[in-house]
Design an enzyme around this catalytic site. Structure first.
Site, PDB file in Angstrom:
ATOM      1  N   ASN B  80       0.802  -1.229   0.000  1.00 40.42           N
ATOM      2  CA  ASN B  80       0.000   0.000   0.000  1.00 40.42           C
ATOM      3  C   ASN B  80       0.833   1.277   0.000  1.00 40.42           C
ATOM      4  O   ASN B  80       0.337   2.338   0.372  1.00 40.42           O
ATOM      5  CB  ASN B  80      -0.973  -0.017   1.181  1.00 40.42           C
ATOM      6  CG  ASN B  80      -1.817  -1.272   1.222  1.00 40.42           C
ATOM      7  OD1 ASN B  80      -1.685  -2.084   2.130  1.00 40.42           O
ATOM      8  ND2 ASN B  80      -2.626  -1.482   0.201  1.00 40.42           N
ATOM      9  N   TYR B  82       3.157   3.689  -2.492  1.00 36.24           N
ATOM     10  CA  TYR B  82       3.550   3.981  -3.874  1.00 36.24           C
ATOM     11  C   TYR B  82       5.059   4.160  -3.983  1.00 36.24           C
ATOM     12  O   TYR B  82       5.759   4.363  -2.973  1.00 36.24           O
ATOM     13  CB  TYR B  82       2.856   5.262  -4.357  1.00 36.24           C
ATOM     14  CG  TYR B  82       1.368   5.135  -4.503  1.00 36.24           C
ATOM     15  CD1 TYR B  82       0.807   4.571  -5.641  1.00 36.24           C
ATOM     16  CD2 TYR B  82       0.522   5.575  -3.487  1.00 36.24           C
ATOM     17  CE1 TYR B  82      -0.573   4.451  -5.773  1.00 36.24           C
ATOM     18  CE2 TYR B  82      -0.864   5.457  -3.608  1.00 36.24           C
ATOM     19  CZ  TYR B  82      -1.397   4.893  -4.754  1.00 36.24           C
ATOM     20  OH  TYR B  82      -2.759   4.768  -4.878  1.00 36.24           O
ATOM     21  N   ILE B  87       1.201   6.995   0.630  1.00 35.74           N
ATOM     22  CA  ILE B  87       0.583   5.883   1.337  1.00 35.74           C
ATOM     23  C   ILE B  87      -0.885   5.777   0.984  1.00 35.74           C
ATOM     24  O   ILE B  87      -1.614   6.776   1.000  1.00 35.74           O
ATOM     25  CB  ILE B  87       0.727   6.072   2.860  1.00 35.74           C
ATOM     26  CG1 ILE B  87       2.204   6.195   3.234  1.00 35.74           C
ATOM     27  CG2 ILE B  87       0.084   4.913   3.625  1.00 35.74           C
ATOM     28  CD1 ILE B  87       2.443   6.725   4.622  1.00 35.74           C
ATOM     29  N   CYS B  88      -1.321   4.560   0.635  1.00 33.28           N
ATOM     30  CA  CYS B  88      -2.734   4.333   0.350  1.00 33.28           C
ATOM     31  C   CYS B  88      -3.371   3.777   1.617  1.00 33.28           C
ATOM     32  O   CYS B  88      -3.270   2.594   1.918  1.00 33.28           O
ATOM     33  CB  CYS B  88      -2.882   3.346  -0.811  1.00 33.28           C
ATOM     34  SG  CYS B  88      -4.576   3.094  -1.299  1.00 33.28           S
ATOM     35  N   LEU B  89      -3.973   4.657   2.387  1.00 37.92           N
ATOM     36  CA  LEU B  89      -4.573   4.251   3.658  1.00 37.92           C
ATOM     37  C   LEU B  89      -5.889   5.014   3.808  1.00 37.92           C
ATOM     38  O   LEU B  89      -5.907   6.242   3.715  1.00 37.92           O
ATOM     39  CB  LEU B  89      -3.603   4.570   4.813  1.00 37.92           C
ATOM     40  CG  LEU B  89      -4.057   4.255   6.233  1.00 37.92           C
ATOM     41  CD1 LEU B  89      -4.325   2.761   6.405  1.00 37.92           C
ATOM     42  CD2 LEU B  89      -3.003   4.698   7.242  1.00 37.92           C
TER      43      LEU B  89
END
Lengths: 100, 156
Positions: B80, B82, B87-89
């Site tokens: 999660n 990149y 951050i993909c949260l």
């Protein structure tokens, strides 16, 4: 009346004292789950960070929702513009009341 | 100049100092409270253990009504995260709540390390290895853990 008191047991008893003054004292607190606004982190009893800076302490009121979570009304007004949910429990935000 | 966002960040700073969360730390830059440098230690008993990962957090004047931008400065290998460290949260995007603060953001990112969500991959290779080849995944993680000990490999 004082003379007869000892003889007549069935009569009303002598007045023992008189209440001359009565000072009632009450304390109160918001009956809410949280006493600190979780958005700006200032106690809900005090003005929020924004109102403190703008010198609007008197206008800063508390708002509480049906979920019983409370915030400063102005902190919450800014948040519901983008998401109409309680920031603490994520339930749909329905105002139960406001006040100071 | 003091603004509501800056005052809130002062409170966040006081809280993180008075009540420091386990395994994370953070402080604003000397001249700018809107930019923080943070450190997350890899959680014990996970492949990230012993890693010391640097992050940069940038706030806007809309904080805490809008989430800050949080990026890993240290190289990271995670489903999660990149390539640029972003951050993909969910709590940093659509599930943001104005009740979060620096402590809770950093703690959430720390727990994301060992609980990735392979269904919304930001790094396809990491997501695929996490699902299909855990050994290889852990080898790659081990590499970023070692890199985190020096500044030599970090992007600035």
């Amino acid at each position: 009346m004082a003379d007869d008191a000892s003889d007549n047991a069935h009569e009303k008893p002598t007045q023992l004292f008189t209440l001359k003054k009565w000072n009632a004292v009450a304390v109160w607190n918001w009956d809410v789950e949280c006493d600190t606004c979780a958005i700006c982190r200032v106690q809900v009893m005090d003005a929020c960070l924004r109102c403190q800076a703008d010198n609007k302490q008197d206008e800063c009121v508390v708002v509480w929702g049906e979920c019983n979570h409370s915030f400063h009304n102005c902190c919450m007004a800014l948040w519901v513009e983008q998401n109409n949910r309680c920031p603490l429990c994520q339930k749909a935000w329905v105002i139960q009341g406001t006040g100071k | 100049m003091s603004t509501p966002a800056r005052r809130r960040l002062m409170r966040d700073f006081k809280k993180i100092q008075d009540d420091p969360p386990t395994g994370v730390s953070g402080a604003p830059e000397d001249q700018n409270i809107m930019v923080w440098n943070a450190l997350i230690f890899g959680p014990e008993n996970t492949p990230f253990e012993d890693g010391t990962f640097k992050l940069k957090i940038e706030f806007t004047e809309e904080y805490p009504n809008k989430p800050p931008s949080v990026k890993f400065v240290s190289n990271m290998f995670h489903p999660n995260v990149y390539a640029d460290g972003g951050i993909c949260l969910d709590i940093l995007q659509n599930r943001w709540s104005p009740t979060y603060d620096v402590s809770s953001i950093l703690t959430s990112i720390q727990s994301l390390l060992d609980e990735p969500n392979p269904n919304s991959p930001a790094n396809n290779q990491a997501a695929q290895l996490y699902t299909d080849n855990r050994r290889e995944y852990e080898k790659k993680v081990c590499k970023v853990v070692e890199e985190s000990w020096t500044n030599a490999y970090t992007k600035s």
